[in-house]
Design a protein around this motif. Structure first.
Motif, PDB file in Angstrom:
ATOM      1  N   ALA A 304       0.916  -1.033   0.023  1.00  0.00           N
ATOM      2  CA  ALA A 304       0.023   0.022   0.011  1.00  0.00           C
ATOM      3  C   ALA A 304       0.791   1.254  -0.029  1.00  0.00           C
ATOM      4  O   ALA A 304       0.477   2.476  -0.383  1.00  0.00           O
ATOM      5  CB  ALA A 304      -1.115   0.101   1.224  1.00  0.00           C
ATOM      6  N   ARG A 305       2.071   1.072   0.643  1.00  0.00           N
ATOM      7  CA  ARG A 305       2.959   2.454   0.382  1.00  0.00           C
ATOM      8  C   ARG A 305       3.564   2.749  -0.891  1.00  0.00           C
ATOM      9  O   ARG A 305       3.976   3.601  -1.239  1.00  0.00           O
ATOM     10  CB  ARG A 305       4.172   2.014   1.356  1.00  0.00           C
ATOM     11  CG  ARG A 305       4.548   3.108   2.398  1.00  0.00           C
ATOM     12  CD  ARG A 305       5.408   2.522   3.348  1.00  0.00           C
ATOM     13  NE  ARG A 305       6.125   1.448   2.971  1.00  0.00           N
ATOM     14  CZ  ARG A 305       7.437   1.071   3.396  1.00  0.00           C
ATOM     15  NH1 ARG A 305       8.018   1.963   4.190  1.00  0.00           N
ATOM     16  NH2 ARG A 305       7.921  -0.066   3.292  1.00  0.00           N
ATOM     17  N   LYS A 306       3.619   1.465  -1.892  1.00  0.00           N
ATOM     18  CA  LYS A 306       3.928   1.898  -3.295  1.00  0.00           C
ATOM     19  C   LYS A 306       3.278   2.822  -3.512  1.00  0.00           C
ATOM     20  O   LYS A 306       2.015   3.021  -3.628  1.00  0.00           O
ATOM     21  CB  LYS A 306       4.004   0.619  -3.753  1.00  0.00           C
ATOM     22  CG  LYS A 306       5.052  -0.188  -3.707  1.00  0.00           C
ATOM     23  CD  LYS A 306       5.003  -1.302  -4.775  1.00  0.00           C
ATOM     24  CE  LYS A 306       5.959  -2.450  -4.555  1.00  0.00           C
ATOM     25  NZ  LYS A 306       5.770  -3.672  -5.308  1.00  0.00           N
ATOM     26  N   PRO A 307       3.715   3.670  -4.634  1.00  0.00           N
ATOM     27  CA  PRO A 307       2.991   4.578  -5.364  1.00  0.00           C
ATOM     28  C   PRO A 307       1.880   4.089  -6.235  1.00  0.00           C
ATOM     29  O   PRO A 307       2.091   2.963  -6.720  1.00  0.00           O
ATOM     30  CB  PRO A 307       3.909   5.357  -6.126  1.00  0.00           C
ATOM     31  CG  PRO A 307       5.055   4.497  -6.452  1.00  0.00           C
ATOM     32  CD  PRO A 307       5.080   3.707  -5.038  1.00  0.00           C
ATOM     33  N   LEU A 308       0.688   4.601  -6.591  1.00  0.00           N
ATOM     34  CA  LEU A 308      -0.096   4.345  -7.538  1.00  0.00           C
ATOM     35  C   LEU A 308       0.465   4.658  -8.804  1.00  0.00           C
ATOM     36  O   LEU A 308       0.985   5.744  -8.848  1.00  0.00           O
ATOM     37  CB  LEU A 308      -1.518   4.957  -7.364  1.00  0.00           C
ATOM     38  CG  LEU A 308      -2.247   4.650  -6.245  1.00  0.00           C
ATOM     39  CD1 LEU A 308      -3.569   5.421  -6.266  1.00  0.00           C
ATOM     40  CD2 LEU A 308      -2.572   3.057  -5.987  1.00  0.00           C
ATOM     41  N   SER A 309       0.317   4.183  -9.776  1.00  0.00           N
ATOM     42  CA  SER A 309       0.897   4.439 -11.121  1.00  0.00           C
ATOM     43  C   SER A 309      -0.004   4.141 -12.365  1.00  0.00           C
ATOM     44  O   SER A 309      -0.763   3.297 -12.247  1.00  0.00           O
ATOM     45  CB  SER A 309       2.196   4.146 -11.367  1.00  0.00           C
ATOM     46  OG  SER A 309       2.273   2.715 -11.284  1.00  0.00           O
ATOM     47  N   PHE A 310       0.316   4.871 -13.437  1.00  0.00           N
ATOM     48  CA  PHE A 310      -0.260   4.449 -14.741  1.00  0.00           C
ATOM     49  C   PHE A 310       0.487   5.116 -15.863  1.00  0.00           C
ATOM     50  O   PHE A 310       1.452   5.770 -15.614  1.00  0.00           O
ATOM     51  CB  PHE A 310      -1.877   4.746 -14.992  1.00  0.00           C
ATOM     52  CG  PHE A 310      -2.091   6.480 -14.931  1.00  0.00           C
ATOM     53  CD1 PHE A 310      -1.922   7.154 -16.116  1.00  0.00           C
ATOM     54  CD2 PHE A 310      -2.300   7.087 -13.751  1.00  0.00           C
ATOM     55  CE1 PHE A 310      -2.146   8.411 -16.226  1.00  0.00           C
ATOM     56  CE2 PHE A 310      -2.731   8.345 -13.869  1.00  0.00           C
ATOM     57  CZ  PHE A 310      -2.497   9.085 -14.948  1.00  0.00           C
ATOM     58  N   THR A 311       0.533   4.321 -16.917  1.00  0.00           N
ATOM     59  CA  THR A 311       1.566   4.462 -18.073  1.00  0.00           C
ATOM     60  C   THR A 311       0.844   5.176 -19.213  1.00  0.00           C
ATOM     61  O   THR A 311      -0.326   4.413 -19.528  1.00  0.00           O
ATOM     62  CB  THR A 311       2.298   3.430 -18.649  1.00  0.00           C
ATOM     63  OG1 THR A 311       2.813   2.919 -17.395  1.00  0.00           O
ATOM     64  CG2 THR A 311       3.250   3.551 -19.617  1.00  0.00           C
ATOM     65  N   LEU A 312       1.473   6.058 -20.054  1.00  0.00           N
ATOM     66  CA  LEU A 312       0.371   6.471 -21.243  1.00  0.00           C
ATOM     67  C   LEU A 312       1.653   6.138 -22.165  1.00  0.00           C
ATOM     68  O   LEU A 312       2.606   6.679 -22.338  1.00  0.00           O
ATOM     69  CB  LEU A 312       0.422   8.198 -21.149  1.00  0.00           C
ATOM     70  CG  LEU A 312      -0.511   8.625 -19.891  1.00  0.00           C
ATOM     71  CD1 LEU A 312      -0.184   9.925 -19.776  1.00  0.00           C
ATOM     72  CD2 LEU A 312      -1.739   8.363 -20.268  1.00  0.00           C
ATOM     73  N   PRO A 313       1.050   5.181 -23.114  1.00  0.00           N
ATOM     74  CA  PRO A 313       2.325   4.481 -24.093  1.00  0.00           C
ATOM     75  C   PRO A 313       2.525   5.722 -25.154  1.00  0.00           C
ATOM     76  O   PRO A 313       1.776   6.391 -25.384  1.00  0.00           O
ATOM     77  CB  PRO A 313       1.333   3.384 -24.702  1.00  0.00           C
ATOM     78  CG  PRO A 313       0.087   3.233 -23.803  1.00  0.00           C
ATOM     79  CD  PRO A 313      -0.186   4.567 -23.148  1.00  0.00           C
ATOM     80  N   GLU A 314       3.771   5.345 -25.626  1.00  0.00           N
ATOM     81  CA  GLU A 314       4.273   6.163 -26.692  1.00  0.00           C
ATOM     82  C   GLU A 314       3.452   6.581 -27.660  1.00  0.00           C
ATOM     83  O   GLU A 314       3.370   7.649 -28.153  1.00  0.00           O
ATOM     84  CB  GLU A 314       5.785   5.548 -27.040  1.00  0.00           C
ATOM     85  CG  GLU A 314       6.558   6.528 -27.799  1.00  0.00           C
ATOM     86  CD  GLU A 314       7.987   6.046 -28.000  1.00  0.00           C
ATOM     87  OE1 GLU A 314       8.202   4.838 -27.921  1.00  0.00           O
ATOM     88  OE2 GLU A 314       8.843   6.691 -28.614  1.00  0.00           O
ATOM     89  N   PRO A 315       2.709   5.702 -28.367  1.00  0.00           N
ATOM     90  CA  PRO A 315       2.000   5.785 -29.681  1.00  0.00           C
ATOM     91  C   PRO A 315       0.948   7.024 -29.569  1.00  0.00           C
ATOM     92  O   PRO A 315       0.496   7.743 -30.290  1.00  0.00           O
ATOM     93  CB  PRO A 315       1.317   4.555 -30.068  1.00  0.00           C
ATOM     94  CG  PRO A 315       2.149   3.451 -29.362  1.00  0.00           C
ATOM     95  CD  PRO A 315       2.864   4.124 -28.014  1.00  0.00           C
ATOM     96  N   GLY A 316       0.365   7.135 -27.991  1.00  0.00           N
ATOM     97  CA  GLY A 316      -0.539   7.963 -27.892  1.00  0.00           C
ATOM     98  C   GLY A 316      -0.190   9.371 -27.635  1.00  0.00           C
ATOM     99  O   GLY A 316      -0.935  10.302 -27.554  1.00  0.00           O
TER     100      GLY A 316
END
Ligand code: SAH
Length: 545
Positions: A304-316
């Protein structure tokens, strides 16, 4: 060895395994048992009881100044495992250095727990033993280390565990008892048949005697149950009762027994050393004891201490750049564009945000969310309006998402006059520092709903609601498609906030990675929801254009 990572953090061998070459050069008795492996490293054959005994005696001498004698036909303790248990008892009683009183049930020939506890921490010990040989050796080991003032070894009858040992002393309250019980129910178990956990040296030592030492009627389960039943009579005569377990499968039935008996405080742990795993259980009838979290919970908390994250892929990213320049972004890098779009969305959401210094080619925003504007948008606003109509002032935040709460943004800003309600996710921070929480924690056997929710939060997965349910992606998408309320938060409520977090935008192998690090607030689920909202909004702008 990888498992050493999960040794107790204070175990002196955690990151520093014994240096066999050095010890061999210093102790001739030990040298005989050190061989050179094919790879040229000094090694000890742990299958040879003589070698194990030599190592144990050498480590006790070198690292603790203790001189002990143990017969080969009795259990030979290994030092790192025994230290793990001692350190866990320290955690339980929260006092490594003060004089404390403990009982070691079945101290063995070595009398290792009392010798370590007395030497390291100055603890007093009542050490019990049923076996004549063990009793004689233990007494001698205490005397030859001049620890008779601290350690009293007593011979007890087989049937007894705690009751008889304490019969004469009616006044003293002991801080703890510990026990490394006979693990096996019968000779077959002791020989490792049907058991991956044969903790004993090879059968030779089993056959040479010491039957009471390793076997008890019904194995460890029955042995520990007897301690539990004694504890039900003795209750507050001891602050903590504890016991080591050789088999993980013993934990559940014993915890169930404690629950059935209504024991209010229960916790457990695991000890890892080399390839050997052990478990331990502890219980208390005191309400004010510190209850260290069990490791499974700790692991969840670490996650739970780890950050939340998301990735925006290069093509977009090209589309995102176009979108960013449409909202007036002058930056040219993908990170700058994504940051500009995030800022726009955050402004629309009335989430206070401020750029903060960070590494080159990264952007960092400090967020203070004061009002939940990102979920159930329409419904939330209706509710908000209703509240404003009915109440002269927005209510104090109390853990639901429907309240309005405002605070100043930015790191280093003064703490709010009334901090948000202490949530279970903050309790975990105390834990995360590796020390037990100072708050008397909830008994593990009676998990509260809040605790359950915390358990269920998996910060790595997609957003979940406060009840621990997955957020309906449609709902978040709907919310994202509505335009959230405009304008900064009302200054009338500039006292409270929902949560604060740090949002980092960075490049990772051509993609843009957005991370959200929790700082403080009511509930991490709120950050989870906002994260999903931001992700959906950004991805939507890619697919729309
Ligand atoms: N504490 C030592 C020895 C553990 S082996 C160590 O950790 O190395 C278990 C010990 O419990 C044996 O020495 C055995 O003789 C003793 N024992 C068995 N039944 C007992 C009882 N009812 N009361 C006290 N000691 C007992």
């Amino acid at each position: 060895m990888a498992l050493n990572k999960s040794m107790h953090p204070r175990n002196r061998y955690k990151d520093k395994p014994p240096d066999f070459a050095y010890l061999a050069s210093k102790y001739p008795d030990f040298q005989q048992h050190v061989h050179t492996s094919l790879a040229g490293r000094p090694v000890v054959n742990f299958k040879e009881p003589e070698a194990v005994r030599a190592l144990t005696c050498t480590l006790l001498k070198e690292d603790f100044g203790l001189t002990i004698e143990i017969p080969l036909e009795r259990l030979i303790p290994t030092v790192p495992l025994r230290l793990n248990y001692i350190h866990w008892v320290e955690d339980l009683i929260d006092g490594q250095k003060q004089p404390r009183r403990g009982i070691d049930i079945g101290t063995g020939a070595s009398c290792i727990y009392p010798l370590l506890g007395a030497t390291m921490n100055g603890w007093y010990f009542l050490a019990t033993e049923v076996d004549d040989i063990c009793f004689d050796y233990a007494t001698k080991n205490v005397e030859q280390n001049n620890l008779s003032d601290l350690v009293k070894v007593v011979k007890v009858p087989q049937k007894t565990l705690l009751m008889d040992a304490l019969k004469e002393e009616t006044e003293i309250v002991y801080d703890f008892c510990m026990c490394n019980p006979p693990f096996f129910a019968n000779q077959l178990e002791a020989k490792g048949v049907n058991s991956r956990n044969s903790r004993r040296p090879p059968p030779s030592s089993v056959n040479t005697g010491g039957v009471t030492e390793i076997m008890a009627e019904g194995g460890e389960l029955e042995f520990v149950k007897r301690i539990i039943h004694d504890s039900l009579q003795l209750k507050k005569r001891l602050r903590w009762y504890s016991c080591m377990l050789g088999k993980k499968c013993s934990l559940t039935p014993l915890k169930e027994e404690l629950r059935k008996q209504g024991v209010p405080k229960v916790t457990h742990t695991e000890f890892c050393q080399g390839r050997t795993m052990r478990w331990a259980l502890a219980w208390s009838f005191y309400d004010d004891v510190i209850v260290p979290s069990p490791p499974s919970k700790k692991r969840k908390l670490e996650r739970a201490r780890k950050p939340l994250s998301f990735t925006l892929p290069e093509p977009g990213l090209k589309e995102l750049k176009a979108k960013a320049s449409a909202v007036g972004s002058t930056g040219c890098s993908a990170v700058d564009c994504v940051t500009a779009l995030l800022e726009k969305t955050l402004t629309d959401l009335r989430v206070l945000h401020k750029r903060v210094p960070c590494r080159k080619q990264e952007q960092s925003l400090f967020l203070t969310a004061v009002e939940n504007t990102w979920i159930h948008g329409r419904q939330k606003r209706r509710e908000h309006k209703r509240q404003l109509r009915e109440l002269p002032r927005a209510p104090h935040c109390a853990g639901t998402t429907s309240q309005t709460a405002v605070a100043t943004a930015g790191p280093g800003s003064p703490p709010p006059t009334s901090p948000p309600k202490r949530s279970s996710s903050q309790d975990e921070d105390t834990e995360n520092k590796g020390t037990p929480s100072n708050e008397p924690s909830k008994e593990e056997t009676q998990t509260t709903a809040g605790e359950q929710a915390l358990e269920d939060v998996d910060m790595e997965s997609s957003a979940r609601t406060e009840t621990g349910q997955e957020t309906d992606p449609k709902e978040t998408a709907d919310a994202a498609s509505e335009s959230p309320p405009k304008g900064p938060p009302s200054p009338s409520a500039l006292e409270h906030f929902l949560f604060k977090c740090l949002l980092n935008v960075m490049l990772e192998e051509g993609d843009v990675l957005v991370e959200m690090h929790w700082v403080e607030g009511q509930n991490k689920d709120l950050m989870n929801q906002l994260c999903t909202y931001l992700k959906n909004t950004l991805l939507k702008s890619v697919t729309k254009s």
